[in-house]
Design an enzyme around this catalytic site. Structure first.
Site, short mmCIF file in Angstrom:
data_model
loop_
_atom_site.label_atom_id
_atom_site.label_comp_id
_atom_site.label_asym_id
_atom_site.label_seq_id
_atom_site.Cartn_x
_atom_site.Cartn_y
_atom_site.Cartn_z
N ASP A 9 1.17 -1.15 0.19
CA ASP A 9 0.65 -0.13 -0.49
C ASP A 9 0.82 1.25 -0.06
O ASP A 9 2.09 1.41 0.60
CB ASP A 9 -1.25 -0.22 1.13
CG ASP A 9 -1.71 1.00 1.57
OD1 ASP A 9 -2.05 1.54 1.01
OD2 ASP A 9 -0.50 2.19 1.83
N ASP A 105 -3.81 2.03 -5.26
CA ASP A 105 -2.26 2.43 -4.68
C ASP A 105 -2.01 1.20 -3.54
O ASP A 105 -1.45 1.42 -3.00
CB ASP A 105 -2.70 3.65 -3.62
CG ASP A 105 -3.56 3.97 -2.43
OD1 ASP A 105 -4.43 3.06 -2.49
OD2 ASP A 105 -3.51 4.63 -1.19
N GLU A 106 -3.18 -0.25 -3.98
CA GLU A 106 -2.80 -1.05 -3.10
C GLU A 106 -2.78 -2.79 -4.37
O GLU A 106 -3.37 -2.36 -5.28
CB GLU A 106 -3.86 -1.38 -2.49
CG GLU A 106 -4.23 -0.75 -0.93
CD GLU A 106 -5.36 -0.92 -0.56
OE1 GLU A 106 -5.57 -1.49 0.36
OE2 GLU A 106 -6.69 -0.25 -0.60
MG LIG Z 1 -2.69 3.91 0.69
#
Ligand SMILES: [Mg+2]
Length: 409
Positions: A9, A105-106
């Site tokens: 992340d 974002d992961e």
């Molecule tokens: Mg994040």
């Protein structure tokens, strides 16, 4: 064999990117937020400095400004963030071919079969963290687990708070680490399920885990059973490659920075997705005659999204054909519910050379033009030519590719 899965992340992803591009903001409180005059005046990301003032993601801009008068507000550049997200995928793919893009974002990485190349799984996770930091200047946090659900919760509830930015949940530590957490912290439990469980007296993950499964099943069906399994860390779902579509279909997915409610804004996104799909199809010399559209609403539990498909009269790799089909599918099924994620996919692919030429339309000319545009984009970067519609606030394709080139080696 027990699997080794990472959930990687990015920390304050949008704000971190802006700080790399604008180094003068490095030690300043920075938030990424939309236009304050619009509904979108909501904080999408707050950097760690802004967070020390109590500024949080998802709160309105005016509230954040009241907490921090020196706040630097940067407008979101989704196209750029998507581009960086794709660069992160490429880094992760050096460590394993099993990379699943979970959100912008992961990403999940299954390293079961490559972890032996490193001293141990923590060294490997560190190597990934360091390579992302060295290459892109972005801090990441990594959750480690034998299943996706444990890796995800290891990241969300522990790694993010841990100074090392890393945490592992094992089958053995489920009881001590996971069970004391409130039921709302269980992956998959939304606000609605949370209140159902709390009303039943199930306040923690452990209380669900120790509740008779038969009652849970009776009350919530298969969804309840899945959550019960999650509370024990059980999740057989594989990490599946989502980035490289094997030649059966070419699709592009976009999770939006906020719920989109205006038709025009959603159509802008649809057009950008159609262009990206068409560009990739042309690059690989494919034509497709099926278009599918997937819309996800903002409430996953209520299943307020939809998936629709259509078959075209002629196979195509033209963005306008794809866009018009996707638009029709969208307008036919959309009932003004907020939209959180969209994907457009070109299916029923065939090699371009096998196609019968249709002399009755001007698709040959259009294709020639599309090839020229593709070449310009390849040479000068994706931002060199963008549609005027992408310059509106809803536009996600404002990829500052050349800017990235200027700031990143
Ligand atoms: Mg994040």
């Amino acid at each position: 064999m027990e699997r080794v899965i990472y959930l990687v992340d990015m920390q304050s992803f949008y704000a971190s990117i802006e700080k790399v591009i604008q180094p003068q903001l490095e030690d300043k409180p920075v938030v990424v937020a939309g236009d304050p005059k619009q509904r979108s005046g909501i904080i999408l990301a707050a950097c760690p400095v802004a967070k020390t003032y109590g500024v949080k993601a998802a709160e309105p801009l005016w509230k954040a400004r009241a907490k921090c008068s020196t706040l630097h507000v940067v407008k979101p550049r989704m196209g750029l963030y998507i581009d960086i997200s794709m660069q992160i995928t490429r880094i992760l793919e050096k460590y394993s071919d099993l990379v699943e893009v979970y959100s912008i974002d992961e990403q999940f990485v299954d390293v079961t079969h490559t972890v032996h190349l490193f001293k141990n799984k923590y060294y490997m996770a560190n190597a990934i963290h360091d390579e992302i930091l060295d290459t892109l200047g972005i801090e990441s946090r990594i959750g480690i687990g034998p299943t996706k659900v444990l890796a995800k919760m290891a990241c969300d509830h522990f790694a993010k708070k841990h100074p090392s930015g890393m945490y592992e949940l094992t089958q053995e530590s489920v009881q001590t680490d996971l069970w004391p957490l409130p039921i709302g912290a269980l992956f998959g439990v939304g606000r609605r399920m949370e209140s159902h469980f709390v009303r039943m007296g199930l306040h923690t993950i452990g209380s669900l885990a120790n509740h008779p499964l038969i009652w849970i099943k009776k009350r919530f069906g298969i969804n309840g059973e899945v959550l019960f399994r999650f509370s024990h860390g059980i999740d057989p779902s594989p990490v599946t490659k989502r980035t490289h579509v094997k030649q059966k279909a070419i699709g592009h997915h976009m999770t939006l920075p906020k719920d989109y409610v205006e038709k025009e804004a959603i159509l802008v996104v649809l057009r950008e997705l159609a262009e990206e799909v068409a560009r990739r199809a042309r690059k690989q010399h494919y034509l497709g005659s099926g278009i599918s559209l997937y819309i996800r609403g903002h409430d996953f539990e209520r299943h307020d999204g939809f998936k629709r498909q259509i078959k075209l009269a002629h196979p195509t790799a033209l963005s306008d054909d794809i866009f018009q089909a996707a638009k029709q599918l969208f307008l036919d099924s959309w009932h003004h519910q907020p939209v959180r994620a969209v994907s457009v996919t070109l299916t029923q692919l065939e090699e371009k050379t096998t196609r019968q030429l249709s002399l009755f339309d001007d698709s040959i000319k259009k294709e020639a033009l599309a090839d020229v545009i593709d070449n310009i984009k390849e040479t000068y970067g994706a931002a060199s030519i963008i549609r005027a519609s992408s310059l509106t606030e809803a536009g996600q394709a404002k990829i500052r590719a050349d800017k990235i080139g200027g700031h990143w080696k």
